[in-house]
Design a protein around this motif. Structure first.
Motif, PDB file in Angstrom:
ATOM      1  N   VAL A 160      59.343 -70.797 -43.249  1.00 16.86           N
ATOM      2  CA  VAL A 160      58.215 -71.674 -43.543  1.00 16.86           C
ATOM      3  C   VAL A 160      56.928 -70.910 -43.272  1.00 16.86           C
ATOM      4  O   VAL A 160      56.857 -70.123 -42.317  1.00 16.86           O
ATOM      5  CB  VAL A 160      58.281 -72.959 -42.677  1.00 16.86           C
ATOM      6  CG1 VAL A 160      57.048 -73.792 -42.835  1.00 16.86           C
ATOM      7  CG2 VAL A 160      59.514 -73.753 -43.032  1.00 16.86           C
ATOM      8  N   ILE A 180      63.056 -77.851 -40.962  1.00 13.01           N
ATOM      9  CA  ILE A 180      63.297 -76.472 -41.407  1.00 13.01           C
ATOM     10  C   ILE A 180      64.799 -76.182 -41.323  1.00 13.01           C
ATOM     11  O   ILE A 180      65.381 -76.160 -40.242  1.00 13.01           O
ATOM     12  CB  ILE A 180      62.499 -75.460 -40.559  1.00 13.01           C
ATOM     13  CG1 ILE A 180      61.003 -75.797 -40.600  1.00 13.01           C
ATOM     14  CG2 ILE A 180      62.743 -74.039 -41.060  1.00 13.01           C
ATOM     15  CD1 ILE A 180      60.158 -74.961 -39.655  1.00 13.01           C
ATOM     16  N   GLN A 231      65.961 -70.825 -43.514  1.00  8.02           N
ATOM     17  CA  GLN A 231      64.707 -71.056 -44.233  1.00  8.02           C
ATOM     18  C   GLN A 231      63.522 -70.412 -43.500  1.00  8.02           C
ATOM     19  O   GLN A 231      63.503 -70.329 -42.277  1.00  8.02           O
ATOM     20  CB  GLN A 231      64.466 -72.559 -44.378  1.00  8.02           C
ATOM     21  CG  GLN A 231      63.258 -72.927 -45.202  1.00  8.02           C
ATOM     22  CD  GLN A 231      63.099 -74.444 -45.311  1.00  8.02           C
ATOM     23  OE1 GLN A 231      63.777 -75.214 -44.647  1.00  8.02           O
ATOM     24  NE2 GLN A 231      62.164 -74.860 -46.145  1.00  8.02           N
ATOM     25  N   ARG A 285      60.728 -68.616 -39.008  1.00  9.45           N
ATOM     26  CA  ARG A 285      62.051 -68.413 -39.597  1.00  9.45           C
ATOM     27  C   ARG A 285      63.115 -69.046 -38.713  1.00  9.45           C
ATOM     28  O   ARG A 285      63.195 -68.756 -37.525  1.00  9.45           O
ATOM     29  CB  ARG A 285      62.333 -66.911 -39.742  1.00  9.45           C
ATOM     30  CG  ARG A 285      63.636 -66.605 -40.427  1.00  9.45           C
ATOM     31  CD  ARG A 285      63.790 -65.117 -40.655  1.00  9.45           C
ATOM     32  NE  ARG A 285      64.921 -64.856 -41.528  1.00  9.45           N
ATOM     33  CZ  ARG A 285      64.957 -63.890 -42.419  1.00  9.45           C
ATOM     34  NH1 ARG A 285      63.942 -63.073 -42.567  1.00  9.45           N
ATOM     35  NH2 ARG A 285      66.030 -63.719 -43.167  1.00  9.45           N
ATOM     36  N   GLN A 334      63.437 -62.794 -46.821  1.00 10.85           N
ATOM     37  CA  GLN A 334      64.843 -62.679 -47.178  1.00 10.85           C
ATOM     38  C   GLN A 334      65.046 -61.653 -48.291  1.00 10.85           C
ATOM     39  O   GLN A 334      65.800 -61.874 -49.230  1.00 10.85           O
ATOM     40  CB  GLN A 334      65.412 -64.053 -47.547  1.00 10.85           C
ATOM     41  CG  GLN A 334      65.344 -64.985 -46.353  1.00 10.85           C
ATOM     42  CD  GLN A 334      65.534 -66.433 -46.695  1.00 10.85           C
ATOM     43  OE1 GLN A 334      65.171 -66.878 -47.778  1.00 10.85           O
ATOM     44  NE2 GLN A 334      66.091 -67.176 -45.766  1.00 10.85           N
TER      45      GLN A 334
END
Length: 187
Positions: A71, A65, A69, A83, A135
């Motif tokens: 997931v 990760i 990013q 995160r 985001q």
């Protein structure tokens, strides 16, 4: 004469007949055959292995990760966001005046001690359960497209109709690069 009839009825024992044998054999065959047919049906009612394992803890490797990013994983049928926060995201989450929040909670209470870069939260908006977009929104955290709830990079509600922060599932770090969702740390 009465005595001879009584003596005859009490001493007379019926011998098994062929018909008795057929009744017993048919009953035994029906019991075995019935069990053979019923057992698979009973087995089909048991949950399959995937269902039983769904409640089990889930291990997630954090190594792939990338920083920044988010997931998505599933645990017990529920969406979980993991995160990998950047240094800027961590600083902005820590610098918030907690008293100004609808559901006041400091950033340090939402992450594991010594691991502020990893945020693990349930992935459904606390308003009506929609899946927020990562985001997005004013605070670059999550934005719920259904009714406009806004969450920051710590998963705290900052606007919209959501009443509380994104909840945190039970999880622990197995190592620096692996977490176990569904299992709290034992210490």
């Amino acid at each position: 004469m009465l005595e001879s009839q009584v003596a005859e009825t009490t001493t007379h024992v019926a011998e098994p007949t062929r018909r008795d044998f057929l009744y017993i054999a048919t009953g035994a065959a029906a019991a075995v055959g019935g069990a053979t047919l019923v057992w698979p049906f009973i087995q089909s009612l048991a949950p399959d292995a995937a269902t039983v394992a769904a409640g089990a803890p889930v291990e997630v490797d954090l190594a792939p990760i990338a920083e920044g990013q988010i997931v998505k994983v599933f645990w017990r049928g529920k969406l979980i966001f993991i995160r990998h926060r950047t240094a800027d995201e961590i600083k902005s989450a820590q610098d918030v005046n907690v008293a100004s929040l609808r559901d006041p909670q400091p950033d340090a209470a939402r992450v594991k001690e010594g691991k502020p870069e990893w945020l693990v939260v349930y992935g459904n908006c606390t308003h009506l359960g929609c899946v927020p977009l990562g985001q997005q929104g004013e605070y670059n955290g999550w934005f719920c497209p259904c009714h406009g709830s806004v969450f920051d990079t710590s998963g705290r509600v900052r606007g919209g109709p959501a009443p509380i922060n994104l909840p945190i599932p039970p999880y622990s770090f197995a190592s620096d690069t692996k977490i176990i969702i569904g299992q709290e740390a034992t210490a």
